[in-house]
Motif scaffolding. Structure first.
Motif, short mmCIF file in Angstrom:
data_model
loop_
_atom_site.label_atom_id
_atom_site.label_comp_id
_atom_site.label_asym_id
_atom_site.label_seq_id
_atom_site.Cartn_x
_atom_site.Cartn_y
_atom_site.Cartn_z
N ILE A 210 -10.81 18.52 0.48
CA ILE A 210 -10.26 17.18 0.76
C ILE A 210 -10.26 16.38 -0.51
N LEU A 211 -9.28 15.76 -0.82
CA LEU A 211 -9.04 14.89 -2.02
C LEU A 211 -8.83 13.38 -1.18
N ALA A 212 -9.49 12.82 -1.54
CA ALA A 212 -9.30 11.21 -1.09
C ALA A 212 -8.16 10.52 -1.91
N GLY A 213 -7.54 9.89 -0.70
CA GLY A 213 -6.20 9.33 -1.22
C GLY A 213 -6.76 7.93 -1.87
N ILE A 214 -6.46 7.58 -3.40
CA ILE A 214 -6.72 6.40 -3.83
C ILE A 214 -5.59 5.81 -4.32
#
Lengths: 312, 215
Positions: A210-214
């Motif tokens: 899971i890649l956090a949306g920035i």
């Protein structure tokens, strides 16, 4: 890092960084290519948006071809808005033959929010069904049950909205995407890291990355607008205040600082597996965000060398 | 169940009548009366408008149910006025327009656009509940149709645009999947929502759609 596929990078245990570019409205690809040049050696994957916000543009697969030609790792964003199952499959075949190995399966924005409001929408598939279609193609058969002469293999991902309200139905959809074969998720923008950590506590039970949306905040006004008007995005008041308190002309730098700070915190506390940076037209400052996050040694916007600068 | 209609813009109505000076007007006593698009009052209003354009209205009527086969018999009484007209303008849904066009040997033109087939959920308020897709999913969606009520007709749960239980495209419209989730939860059946639903068949009955019931 050279020669590693995006899937291998995801599995390597390093803190993964992806970013994205938006193709042009028209045939002038100079700016897009410039953005690719900036990003290709700094990030592990470059998403190319698919008529984002239902605004007609140069296609995502065209942008991916340019990323590939320039030596970057493209992530093909593919929505179900404009393609029926024939077009979805055909485009996946084309992508594969051109070395595009990553696909982000999306439902797609509504046509009516875009700039071709009377256009037909398709939505024959939803994102979970598209993920299954990708996995089905990998068996060597098309969705009609016919043999493919030459198959495909993709690293398939999807999105999730940790701030969705209500959240429970969104999480059921997330689980269905995992079950459908999603290997990685890039989230909608997150700003409330406590809430995101709670989401991650639940999401961790699944073997997906899971890649956090920035999403880069460029002004207090933008932050306020997003939190009030964009479903699934919540910007805490303290961040809005912080941007508002920035000196005149300094809001962008403050936004870069905030993004860098969030990324550093996510990495330091091992909250998630990486980040997906959306600079929305300000791709040239992505190197500054990475530097602010302490992920690059340099911190200059235009690194002289072409080598990967990630901290592992 | 009602056919929901909306009057066409007057300029489009006027354009359809180019070169036709004598008009016979037909309204409908059922759906179009209920939606106030083709009842007595609207027909008389249209008559005035057409007369204002210098057209002659040879006669008018509001048939009980325009789409019913009895319309043929009802209109026979007005044979003279219809014969005298250069066209028949129908203020009903497209079903009524079709019914009339099938046996009137004159140009038949619609004054209304047919929007959807809806249920009345309150006085003057209608919502679409069925898109006649041919593969009913209501059994696993707690009786709320996502094909019809979700903007993107999603079968496996909400999109990211769900907005406090409303749809991202319109804050006055419910998010179908929030409603489905809530009702399934109340019924203790959330496992049904977790089940994968494959895409539907876009050609259950290929168009033109015809059904023939065996005797």
């Amino acid at each position: 890092m050279m020669g590693q596929s995006f899937r291998e990078v995801l599995q390597s245990g390093k803190f993964v960084v992806t970013s994205e570019i938006g193709p042009p409205k028209g045939t002038n690809i100079d700016k897009m290519c410039h953005h690719i040049d900036i990003l290709k050696d700094l990030v592990d994957g470059i998403n190319v948006t698919d008529h984002q916000s239902s605004v007609m543009r140069f296609p995502s697969i065209g942008g991916c071809l340019h990323v590939k030609e320039k030596g970057g790792e493209p992530i093909l964003q593919m929505t179900c808005r404009d393609r029926n199952q024939m077009a979805l499959q055909g485009e996946l075949l084309l992508a594969y033959t051109r070395g595009i190995r990553n696909v982000l399966c999306l439902t797609g924005d509504s046509i009516v929010v875009g700039d071709h409001k009377s256009a037909a929408d398709v939505f024959e598939f939803d994102s979970a069904q598209l993920l299954r279609a990708v996995r089905h193609l990998e068996t060597g058969k098309d969705l009609g049950g016919n043999d493919l002469d030459g198959g495909v293999q993709f690293c398939a991902g999807a999105i999730v909205t940790p701030e969705a309200k209500p959240f429970e139905p969104q999480f059921i959809k997330f689980e269905k995407k995992v079950e459908a074969g999603a290997e990685f998720f890039q989230t909608q923008a997150v700003y409330d890291l406590d809430n995101f950590a709670k989401f991650m506590d639940r999401a961790r039970q699944f073997r997906v990355k899971i890649l956090a949306g920035i999403v880069l905040l460029v002004s207090a006004r933008m932050a306020k607008y997003m939190t009030e008007n964009v479903p699934g995005i919540f910007v805490p008041q303290n961040l809005i205040d912080e941007l508002a308190a920035a000196p005149k002309g300094g809001a962008l730098n403050k936004g870069i600082e905030i993004a860098g700070r969030m990324i550093a915190e996510l990495k330091k506390n091992a909250i998630c597996d990486g980040v997906h940076i959306m600079a929305i037209g300000k791709e040239e400052v992505v190197p500054d965000i990475l530097a602010a996050a302490g992920l690059t040694s340099g911190g200059t916007a235009h690194p002289a060398s072409g080598k990967t600068l990630h901290a592992s | 169940m009602k056919s929901i209609t909306k009057q066409k813009p007057l300029e489009e109505i006027d354009r359809q009548l180019d070169g036709m000076d004598r008009v016979y007007l037909v309204g409908c006593g059922t759906c179009a009366t209920m939606t106030r698009t083709g009842g007595r009052e609207e027909v008389l209003h249209m008559k005035e408008h057409l007369q204002g354009l210098g057209k002659m209205v040879t006669g008018w009527t509001v048939v009980p149910i325009a789409c019913d086969e009895m319309t043929d018999t009802t209109l026979r009484e007005s044979n003279g006025a219809i014969k005298n007209a250069s066209c028949v303008m129908v203020m009903s849904c497209a079903l009524g327009v079709h019914r009339l066009a099938s046996y009137i040997d004159k140009p038949v033109t619609p004054a209304l656009d047919t929007l959807f087939i809806g249920l009345e959920d309150g006085p003057g308020s209608f919502h679409e509940v069925c898109a006649q897709c041919g593969h009913c999913v209501l059994g696993f969606t707690a009786g709320i149709c996502p094909v019809t009520m979700c903007h993107k007709h999603l079968l496996n749960g909400p999109c990211g645009g769900t907005n406090d239980g409303k749809c991202e495209i319109d804050k006055t419209k419910d998010c179908a999947w929030t409603l489905i989730y809530q009702r399934l939860k109340d019924q203790g059946r959330l496992d049904v929502m977790r089940r994968y639903q494959p895409p539907g068949n876009s050609h259950v009955v290929p168009r033109p759609r015809i059904a023939r019931i065996s005797p």
